[in-house]
Design a protein around this motif. Sequence first.
Motif, PDB file in Angstrom:
ATOM      1  N   GLU A 128     -42.552 -27.619  70.914  1.00 40.88           N
ATOM      2  CA  GLU A 128     -41.440 -28.522  70.637  1.00 40.88           C
ATOM      3  C   GLU A 128     -40.730 -28.941  71.921  1.00 40.88           C
ATOM      4  N   LEU A 129     -40.633 -28.046  72.891  1.00 43.56           N
ATOM      5  CA  LEU A 129     -39.943 -28.388  74.132  1.00 43.56           C
ATOM      6  C   LEU A 129     -40.794 -29.304  75.016  1.00 43.56           C
ATOM      7  N   GLU A 130     -42.103 -29.114  75.018  1.00 45.48           N
ATOM      8  CA  GLU A 130     -42.980 -30.029  75.745  1.00 45.48           C
ATOM      9  C   GLU A 130     -42.940 -31.415  75.099  1.00 45.48           C
ATOM     10  N   THR A 131     -42.883 -31.435  73.771  1.00 41.05           N
ATOM     11  CA  THR A 131     -42.805 -32.707  73.044  1.00 41.05           C
ATOM     12  C   THR A 131     -41.484 -33.402  73.343  1.00 41.05           C
ATOM     13  N   LEU A 132     -40.384 -32.658  73.345  1.00 42.53           N
ATOM     14  CA  LEU A 132     -39.077 -33.228  73.687  1.00 42.53           C
ATOM     15  C   LEU A 132     -39.107 -33.792  75.105  1.00 42.53           C
ATOM     16  N   ALA A 133     -39.707 -33.083  76.037  1.00 40.75           N
ATOM     17  CA  ALA A 133     -39.792 -33.563  77.418  1.00 40.75           C
ATOM     18  C   ALA A 133     -40.568 -34.881  77.485  1.00 40.75           C
ATOM     19  N   THR A 134     -41.631 -34.989  76.709  1.00 42.66           N
ATOM     20  CA  THR A 134     -42.403 -36.239  76.662  1.00 42.66           C
ATOM     21  C   THR A 134     -41.565 -37.365  76.080  1.00 42.66           C
ATOM     22  N   TRP A 135     -40.836 -37.080  75.014  1.00 44.74           N
ATOM     23  CA  TRP A 135     -39.957 -38.101  74.422  1.00 44.74           C
ATOM     24  C   TRP A 135     -38.917 -38.572  75.441  1.00 44.74           C
ATOM     25  N   MET A 136     -38.402 -37.644  76.238  1.00 39.93           N
ATOM     26  CA  MET A 136     -37.354 -37.992  77.203  1.00 39.93           C
ATOM     27  C   MET A 136     -37.881 -38.854  78.354  1.00 39.93           C
ATOM     28  N   GLU A 137     -39.188 -38.914  78.539  1.00 43.66           N
ATOM     29  CA  GLU A 137     -39.767 -39.749  79.598  1.00 43.66           C
ATOM     30  C   GLU A 137     -39.758 -41.235  79.232  1.00 43.66           C
ATOM     31  N   SER A 138     -39.656 -41.554  77.951  1.00 45.69           N
ATOM     32  CA  SER A 138     -39.665 -42.948  77.501  1.00 45.69           C
ATOM     33  C   SER A 138     -38.233 -43.411  77.240  1.00 45.69           C
ATOM     34  N   PRO A 139     -37.805 -44.512  77.851  1.00 47.76           N
ATOM     35  CA  PRO A 139     -36.429 -44.975  77.636  1.00 47.76           C
ATOM     36  C   PRO A 139     -36.071 -45.180  76.164  1.00 47.76           C
ATOM     37  N   ASP A 140     -36.975 -45.762  75.374  1.00 45.07           N
ATOM     38  CA  ASP A 140     -36.677 -45.997  73.960  1.00 45.07           C
ATOM     39  C   ASP A 140     -36.506 -44.683  73.203  1.00 45.07           C
ATOM     40  N   MET A 141     -37.387 -43.728  73.452  1.00 46.93           N
ATOM     41  CA  MET A 141     -37.310 -42.441  72.758  1.00 46.93           C
ATOM     42  C   MET A 141     -36.109 -41.635  73.252  1.00 46.93           C
ATOM     43  N   ARG A 142     -35.851 -41.694  74.542  1.00 46.58           N
ATOM     44  CA  ARG A 142     -34.686 -41.011  75.105  1.00 46.58           C
ATOM     45  C   ARG A 142     -33.415 -41.558  74.461  1.00 46.58           C
ATOM     46  N   GLY A 143     -33.403 -42.863  74.170  1.00 44.55           N
ATOM     47  CA  GLY A 143     -32.247 -43.484  73.528  1.00 44.55           C
ATOM     48  C   GLY A 143     -31.959 -42.915  72.149  1.00 44.55           C
ATOM     49  N   VAL A 144     -32.991 -42.490  71.433  1.00 49.42           N
ATOM     50  CA  VAL A 144     -32.789 -41.869  70.117  1.00 49.42           C
ATOM     51  C   VAL A 144     -32.108 -40.508  70.290  1.00 49.42           C
ATOM     52  N   VAL A 145     -32.611 -39.723  71.234  1.00 47.15           N
ATOM     53  CA  VAL A 145     -32.055 -38.373  71.467  1.00 47.15           C
ATOM     54  C   VAL A 145     -30.627 -38.466  71.991  1.00 47.15           C
ATOM     55  N   LEU A 146     -30.364 -39.450  72.830  1.00 47.43           N
ATOM     56  CA  LEU A 146     -29.056 -39.553  73.490  1.00 47.43           C
ATOM     57  C   LEU A 146     -28.156 -40.633  72.888  1.00 47.43           C
ATOM     58  N   ASP A 147     -28.429 -41.045  71.667  1.00 48.23           N
ATOM     59  CA  ASP A 147     -27.604 -42.060  71.017  1.00 48.23           C
ATOM     60  C   ASP A 147     -26.182 -41.513  70.864  1.00 48.23           C
ATOM     61  N   PRO A 148     -25.182 -42.168  71.461  1.00 48.61           N
ATOM     62  CA  PRO A 148     -23.807 -41.654  71.378  1.00 48.61           C
ATOM     63  C   PRO A 148     -23.239 -41.667  69.961  1.00 48.61           C
ATOM     64  N   ALA A 149     -23.792 -42.460  69.074  1.00 51.45           N
ATOM     65  CA  ALA A 149     -23.296 -42.518  67.697  1.00 51.45           C
ATOM     66  C   ALA A 149     -23.835 -41.364  66.845  1.00 51.45           C
ATOM     67  N   ALA A 150     -24.887 -40.707  67.291  1.00 53.58           N
ATOM     68  CA  ALA A 150     -25.531 -39.662  66.482  1.00 53.58           C
ATOM     69  C   ALA A 150     -24.630 -38.448  66.302  1.00 53.58           C
TER      70      ALA A 150
END
Length: 182
Positions: A128-150
């Motif tokens: 799960e942490l390797e997958t999260l790191a991969t998601w964080m490499e993509s601006p669009d996916m990082r935007g989901v994790v770091l959405d200020p409204a979430a």
Amino acid sequence: MNRRVMLMMAGASALLSACMPSMGAGPKLGPDGKPLPQVYNIQAQGAGTIEYRLLDSVNALRSARGMRPLTLNAQLNAAAATHSRDMSVQNRPWHFGSDGSSPLERVRRVGYQGKLLGELISETFETELETLATWMESPDMRGVVLDPAATDLGFAWFQEPNGKIWWTLVTGTQQMGVIPAA
């Protein structure tokens, strides 16, 4: 005095070499010279351990940027679990269910009263942490994790007998009102 220093250094060197793995005990390498993947045994980890390890990591990333933490939401977890299993059945990572359902429809079905903000998916053998790191490499996916409204997070997976894991992360917010009925 030099003799003592030399003896201590030799002793320390012997201790360190005893801690090092032997040359033949390293990871198995594939034909490309890279280590072969090892199966990540989710069952041995425990579901709660994985959920909270990911939640803590997401919240650490958010905290580093001055953002509020997310809370695990049981309804979003259920929507994520359903989709992870369904992607395995379809044998393809995509955002639509085998019945044509969208992420929005899936969160409505489980009774989530907030607003869906995003969904991330992955088909991998990684943790799960390797997958999260991969998601964080993509601006669009990082935007989901770091959405200020979430405010809410749903996270689940399905692991096949061969070790392949289908991950789904869903974010939402309770603060923007109720999703209108379709």
